[in-house]
Design a protein around this motif. Structure first.
Motif, PDB file in Angstrom:
ATOM      1  N   ALA A  37       0.818  -1.212   0.000  1.00 33.95           N
ATOM      2  CA  ALA A  37       0.000   0.000   0.000  1.00 33.95           C
ATOM      3  C   ALA A  37       0.847   1.256   0.000  1.00 33.95           C
ATOM      4  O   ALA A  37       0.414   2.304  -0.483  1.00 33.95           O
ATOM      5  N   GLU A  38       2.063   1.176   0.564  1.00 31.69           N
ATOM      6  CA  GLU A  38       2.929   2.341   0.727  1.00 31.69           C
ATOM      7  C   GLU A  38       4.370   1.956   0.441  1.00 31.69           C
ATOM      8  O   GLU A  38       4.765   0.792   0.634  1.00 31.69           O
ATOM      9  N   VAL A  39       5.134   2.959   0.015  1.00 33.51           N
ATOM     10  CA  VAL A  39       6.565   2.763  -0.212  1.00 33.51           C
ATOM     11  C   VAL A  39       7.304   3.986   0.316  1.00 33.51           C
ATOM     12  O   VAL A  39       6.929   5.123   0.010  1.00 33.51           O
ATOM     13  N   ALA A  40       8.347   3.761   1.115  1.00 31.08           N
ATOM     14  CA  ALA A  40       9.230   4.835   1.574  1.00 31.08           C
ATOM     15  C   ALA A  40      10.642   4.460   1.161  1.00 31.08           C
ATOM     16  O   ALA A  40      11.136   3.388   1.533  1.00 31.08           O
ATOM     17  N   ILE A  41      11.291   5.346   0.395  1.00 27.45           N
ATOM     18  CA  ILE A  41      12.588   5.032  -0.197  1.00 27.45           C
ATOM     19  C   ILE A  41      13.630   6.033   0.292  1.00 27.45           C
ATOM     20  O   ILE A  41      13.522   7.238   0.042  1.00 27.45           O
ATOM     21  N   ALA A  42      14.651   5.542   1.001  1.00 24.30           N
ATOM     22  CA  ALA A  42      15.791   6.358   1.424  1.00 24.30           C
ATOM     23  C   ALA A  42      16.848   6.302   0.331  1.00 24.30           C
ATOM     24  O   ALA A  42      17.253   5.219  -0.090  1.00 24.30           O
ATOM     25  N   ILE A  43      17.297   7.473  -0.123  1.00 24.62           N
ATOM     26  CA  ILE A  43      18.162   7.565  -1.300  1.00 24.62           C
ATOM     27  C   ILE A  43      19.453   8.296  -0.942  1.00 24.62           C
ATOM     28  O   ILE A  43      19.417   9.366  -0.326  1.00 24.62           O
ATOM     29  N   ALA A  44      20.580   7.718  -1.332  1.00 23.90           N
ATOM     30  CA  ALA A  44      21.885   8.339  -1.084  1.00 23.90           C
ATOM     31  C   ALA A  44      22.145   9.395  -2.152  1.00 23.90           C
ATOM     32  O   ALA A  44      22.970   9.226  -3.044  1.00 23.90           O
ATOM     33  N   GLY A  45      21.419  10.486  -2.050  1.00 23.58           N
ATOM     34  CA  GLY A  45      21.544  11.569  -3.011  1.00 23.58           C
ATOM     35  C   GLY A  45      20.502  12.622  -2.733  1.00 23.58           C
ATOM     36  O   GLY A  45      19.645  12.454  -1.856  1.00 23.58           O
ATOM     37  N   PRO A  46      20.535  13.720  -3.466  1.00 29.01           N
ATOM     38  CA  PRO A  46      19.599  14.823  -3.224  1.00 29.01           C
ATOM     39  C   PRO A  46      18.170  14.452  -3.607  1.00 29.01           C
ATOM     40  O   PRO A  46      17.937  13.831  -4.645  1.00 29.01           O
TER      41      PRO A  46
ATOM     42  N   SER B 262       4.568   5.187  -8.231  1.00 27.40           N
ATOM     43  CA  SER B 262       3.213   4.923  -7.751  1.00 27.40           C
ATOM     44  C   SER B 262       2.366   4.281  -8.841  1.00 27.40           C
ATOM     45  O   SER B 262       1.632   3.301  -8.591  1.00 27.40           O
ATOM     46  N   GLN B 263       2.461   4.805 -10.048  1.00 28.67           N
ATOM     47  CA  GLN B 263       1.715   4.223 -11.162  1.00 28.67           C
ATOM     48  C   GLN B 263       2.173   2.792 -11.435  1.00 28.67           C
ATOM     49  O   GLN B 263       1.354   1.903 -11.706  1.00 28.67           O
ATOM     50  N   HIS B 264       3.476   2.573 -11.350  1.00 29.95           N
ATOM     51  CA  HIS B 264       4.047   1.238 -11.564  1.00 29.95           C
ATOM     52  C   HIS B 264       3.518   0.251 -10.523  1.00 29.95           C
ATOM     53  O   HIS B 264       3.376  -0.950 -10.816  1.00 29.95           O
ATOM     54  N   LEU B 265       3.186   0.749  -9.333  1.00 29.51           N
ATOM     55  CA  LEU B 265       2.724  -0.102  -8.232  1.00 29.51           C
ATOM     56  C   LEU B 265       1.214  -0.010  -8.027  1.00 29.51           C
ATOM     57  O   LEU B 265       0.712  -0.201  -6.921  1.00 29.51           O
ATOM     58  N   ASN B 266       0.501   0.310  -9.090  1.00 30.23           N
ATOM     59  CA  ASN B 266      -0.961   0.327  -9.065  1.00 30.23           C
ATOM     60  C   ASN B 266      -1.534   1.283  -8.029  1.00 30.23           C
ATOM     61  O   ASN B 266      -2.514   0.982  -7.333  1.00 30.23           O
TER      62      ASN B 266
END
Length: 295
Positions: free
Chosen positions: A58-67, A88-92
């Protein structure tokens, strides 16, 4: 796993993923993947979800090593772009939130137990609950995440402290052993993997040289940390992360750091803070799990 959240920690070399429920990372779901050979984050994510949550999340939280800029981001050390709307579109239609990796560590700090931390300087009293903390990442590069916890919510400010000019007291101490100290114009020039290696080159390669270098660099780090104390007043604690910080603060030179760091300030001798090194490799995932997503 309907209703679960996907937590992701994306670095230049590896991507670590796990599932979370009710703000808690499910430790037995964590897996790590090499980024080499993958076209982008979506490919790694799909590979993970196929086995861990084929019904989706239902949710995605992504920590990214960059700005991170709003709903888009880019890895610093790999040609990967992130777009929250496209993911989000990719994950319906799953809700997708992007945050910097240090901000994820900031979100995790209030939830890290003693087993996740190396205590360099112990707290003078109870430092739980509301207040200000500071995460300092010293690895490939340098950056900070100022953390404010208030009313049970955690907020992490966006800063680019690595590009700030090197403090004068740090530069003067550096000049005592490194003649070309002016080459280290910014904080990141000195406090990063390349800065660490450049200073190390000014000391002999033998064991005595290594010990002297560690003590010298620990003094530099303590001076910087004292400047950060005055700038951010993180009474709830300073949390170091990254390979350079771990290397210095896990060595005998941690005693040098602690002695210099704890010297009283002329401004106010009551300015103090505990200091920790984050040891938990899943800390950023725990921060992604705990993050409160906007409604």
């Amino acid at each position: 796993m309907t209703g679960a959240r996907l937590a992701a920690d994306v670095g230049g070399t590896n991507t670590r993923l796990g599932l979370a429920r009710d703000g808690v990372l499910l430790a037995d779901t964590v897996q790590s993947y090499r980024n080499d050979g993958c076209s982008g984050f979506a490919e790694v994510m799909d590979r993970y979800l196929q086995g861990a949550a084929p019904e989706g999340v239902a949710e995605v939280a992504i920590a990214i090593a960059g700005p991170v800029t709003g709903s888009t981001a880019r890895l610093t050390n790999r040609d990967w772009d992130f777009d929250a709307a496209a993911l989000s579109q990719h994950l319906n239609g799953a809700q997708v939130h992007l945050l910097n990796d240090l901000a994820a560590l900031g979100q995790a700090c209030p939830h890290l137990g003693a087993e996740c931390l190396d205590k360099v300087i112990a707290p003078a009293g109870d430092t739980g609950g509301d207040g200000q903390r500071l995460v300092a990442g010293i690895g490939t590069g340098f950056n900070l995440s100022p953390v404010l916890q208030a009313g049970g919510q955690v907020q992490c400010l966006n800063v680019e402290y690595g590009h700030v000019s090197l403090p004068l007291d740090v530069a003067e101490h550096l000049r005592s052993h490194v003649p070309e100290a002016d080459a280290f114009a910014t904080v990141e020039n000195l406090f990063s993997g390349r800065g660490y290696a450049a200073v190390r080159a000014h000391f002999p390669e033998d064991d005595t040289g290594a010990q002297n270098f560690q003590a010298f660099y620990a003094n530099l780090l303590a001076l910087l940390a004292r400047n950060l104390m005055l700038a951010f007043l993180p009474a709830q604690g300073v949390y170091f992360a990254g390979a350079v910080a771990r290397s210095i603060l896990a060595s005998p030179a941690r005693a040098v750091f602690a002695e210099r760091f704890q010297q009283p300030f002329e401004l106010d001798a009551r300015i103090t803070a505990p200091v920790h090194v984050i040891l938990d490799d899943a800390a950023a995932l725990k921060g992604c799990a705990a993050l409160r997503l906007p409604a």
